[in-house]
Design a protein around this motif. Structure first.
Motif, short mmCIF file in Angstrom:
data_model
loop_
_atom_site.label_atom_id
_atom_site.label_comp_id
_atom_site.label_asym_id
_atom_site.label_seq_id
_atom_site.Cartn_x
_atom_site.Cartn_y
_atom_site.Cartn_z
N LYS A 336 20.49 -11.42 -7.57
CA LYS A 336 19.43 -10.55 -7.06
C LYS A 336 18.08 -11.07 -7.56
N THR A 337 17.03 -10.77 -6.82
CA THR A 337 15.70 -11.07 -7.33
C THR A 337 15.22 -9.93 -8.21
N ASN A 339 12.45 -8.39 -7.85
CA ASN A 339 11.88 -7.36 -6.98
C ASN A 339 12.97 -6.48 -6.37
N GLU A 340 14.12 -7.06 -6.05
CA GLU A 340 15.22 -6.25 -5.51
C GLU A 340 15.72 -5.27 -6.56
N PRO A 372 12.64 -14.11 -13.79
CA PRO A 372 12.29 -13.05 -12.85
C PRO A 372 11.64 -11.85 -13.51
N GLY A 382 6.40 -4.30 -6.64
CA GLY A 382 6.96 -5.65 -6.69
C GLY A 382 5.95 -6.63 -7.22
N PRO A 384 4.56 -10.35 -6.86
CA PRO A 384 4.59 -11.55 -6.01
C PRO A 384 4.93 -12.79 -6.81
N ASP A 388 10.21 -12.77 -7.30
CA ASP A 388 11.14 -13.30 -6.29
C ASP A 388 12.16 -14.27 -6.88
N TYR A 389 12.03 -14.58 -8.16
CA TYR A 389 13.05 -15.40 -8.82
C TYR A 389 14.34 -14.60 -8.96
N VAL A 390 15.47 -15.29 -8.89
CA VAL A 390 16.75 -14.59 -8.99
C VAL A 390 17.20 -14.50 -10.44
#
Length: 452
Positions: A336-337, A339-340, A372, A382, A384, A388-390
């Protein structure tokens, strides 16, 4: 754990049980250097080849000058090297599976026992020409350099050094130059099995320092101020020959005398409030030991005369914070990132009517580590780029967050339950490295407060 070296085994064996309250044994500086170098050797021999192959970079070149060290290069120097010397150039070349990894220093001498010196100025006075010669002999497909728009950690190559490299590098080889950002980030965020074994003990030291500071040994209600406690923490850390990687904060939340005092609804920080019975205290403290950092926030309650425990409403407020921790860690899964994980956590918190703010981050070589980002205090929609790194296994995180709770008993004052603890992402999920706070520390009576 089979490769644990004897000194590390001795180090671990000196620690008391998880519920003992004294500060665990801390190694003298000379013995720390042995541990640090052994950890680095293991990383260079075992971890680095895996990471370079993961990202398809067969040569990594790191360049730094004295007083302007690349943050990644600094993590690759022996314990007795406190910084770069003149111009320090490291070259790592992956010769391929089964063929080994070259670890070279484009320098007139070896870098400890870790990297072989490969430059003789008497034969070739120009250090850049020697570097280019080494590159040409190995014909790399991709040459990773530390430049990055997202992470300061991975952006350590100065422009002047980059310009010099490009000037001497033949045009055909310039095409091989790529950003080493993902490689640098993974190098910094990935912890080895040995490091994780040590991290538990390092975290315990940090917890014990907080327990000492938030006790009657340090705090006399009505006399001691929050700034007194802050400087006690600084002095205690220095006395233990450790480092504080940021200046600690200690703040107070307390019942308002009347309604409508909205400008004091959150913790007041920084300041020099006199600590009083009935106060809810908060600390944010981080130490550095064996090149690894902690970042912890915990809470304490100052007992009023006749009290033997914190009021039920404050205990419930802490439980709300713990529930928010549970929601976050349940959403932190490999692949998952950041942000997720943030979005899923905030959505679930809203369903449970928890007013949440999430700002968690990797931790390791740096307190605010590469990897992340899972929210920032001012970016709850979130983050930017870095968000977005997992998430990857064997990364340690500071599970940092707060839950806002309204207390009718305090004239409907809104407080923040601010918590932060180290946890590691394992194949089985998130695991707190040395437990987490599930009971308020009590002043003057100290109790065990860390649970699995």
């Amino acid at each position: 754990m089979k490769k644990l070296f004897p000194l590390l085994l001795l180090f671990l064996s000196n620690f008391p049980s998880a519920h003992a309250q004294q500060i665990p044994a801390i190694l003298p500086l000379r013995e720390r250097a042995v541990v640090e170098d052994a950890l680095l050797q293991e990383r260079l021999d075992s971890l680095l080849p895996q990471l370079m192959r993961r990202h398809g970079i067969d040569m990594w070149v790191l360049i730094a000058r004295e007083y302007n060290e690349d943050p990644v290069l600094k993590t690759m120097l022996p314990a007795t090297w406190l910084g770069a010397r003149r111009r320090t150039i490291l070259l790592f070349h992956d010769k391929g599976p089964g063929k080994g990894m070259e670890k070279l220093a484009v320098a007139r001498y070896d870098i400890g026992n870790l990297m072989k010196g490969t430059w003789n100025p008497e034969q070739e006075p120009n250090q850049w020409k020697r570097l280019v010669q080494l590159i040409a002999e190995r014909k790399p497909r991709k040459i990773g350099l530390n430049f990055s728009p997202l992470y300061a950690h991975a952006d350590g190559l100065p422009k002047a050094e980059y310009d010099s490299l490009v000037h001497y590098l033949p045009r055909a080889q310039r095409k091989a130059l790529v950003s080493a950002e993902p490689l640098a980030v993974d190098w910094l965020q990935t912890r080895t099995e040995q490091e994780l074994a040590l991290y538990e003990q390092i975290s315990r030291i940090g917890h014990r320092i907080i327990a000492e500071g938030f006790s009657e040994q340090v705090i006399q209600p009505g006399v001691t101020t929050t700034e007194d406690v802050v400087w006690w923490f600084r002095e205690r850390i220095a006395a233990l020959k450790l480092e504080a990687w940021f200046h600690p904060t200690v703040d107070v939340q307390r019942a308002d005398p009347g309604a409508g005092d909205s400008d004091r609804s959150f913790a007041r920080r920084p300041g020099a409030d006199v600590i009083l019975p009935g106060d809810l205290l908060h600390v944010d403290l981080g130490i550095t030991y064996l090149n690894l950092n902690t970042d912890v926030q915990q809470l304490a309650y100052v007992l009023k005369p006749g009290e033997t425990e914190a009021p039920a409403y404050l205990r419930q407020a802490l439980a709300t914070g713990n529930r928010l921790q549970d929601i976050l860690t349940s959403n932190m899964k490999a692949g998952k990132t950041g942000n997720e994980a943030l979005r899923e956590t905030l959505a679930q918190a809203q369903k449970e009517q928890i007013v949440a703010s999430i700002y968690s981050h990797p931790i390791g070589y740096h307190g605010h580590g590469a990897g992340p980002a899972i929210g920032m205090w001012d970016m709850q929609a979130g983050v930017p780029g870095t968000g977005d790194y997992v998430l990857r296994p064997n990364t340690a995180y500071a599970i940092e967050l707060n839950a806002k709770v309204t207390l009718p008993e305090w004239n409907n004052k809104e407080i923040r339950v601010m918590l932060e603890e180290q946890a590691v992402l394992t194949p089985a999920g998130m695991r707190y490295i040395d437990g987490r706070q599930k009971e308020l520390l009590l002043i003057p009576r100290q109790i065990s407060h860390l649970q699995d």
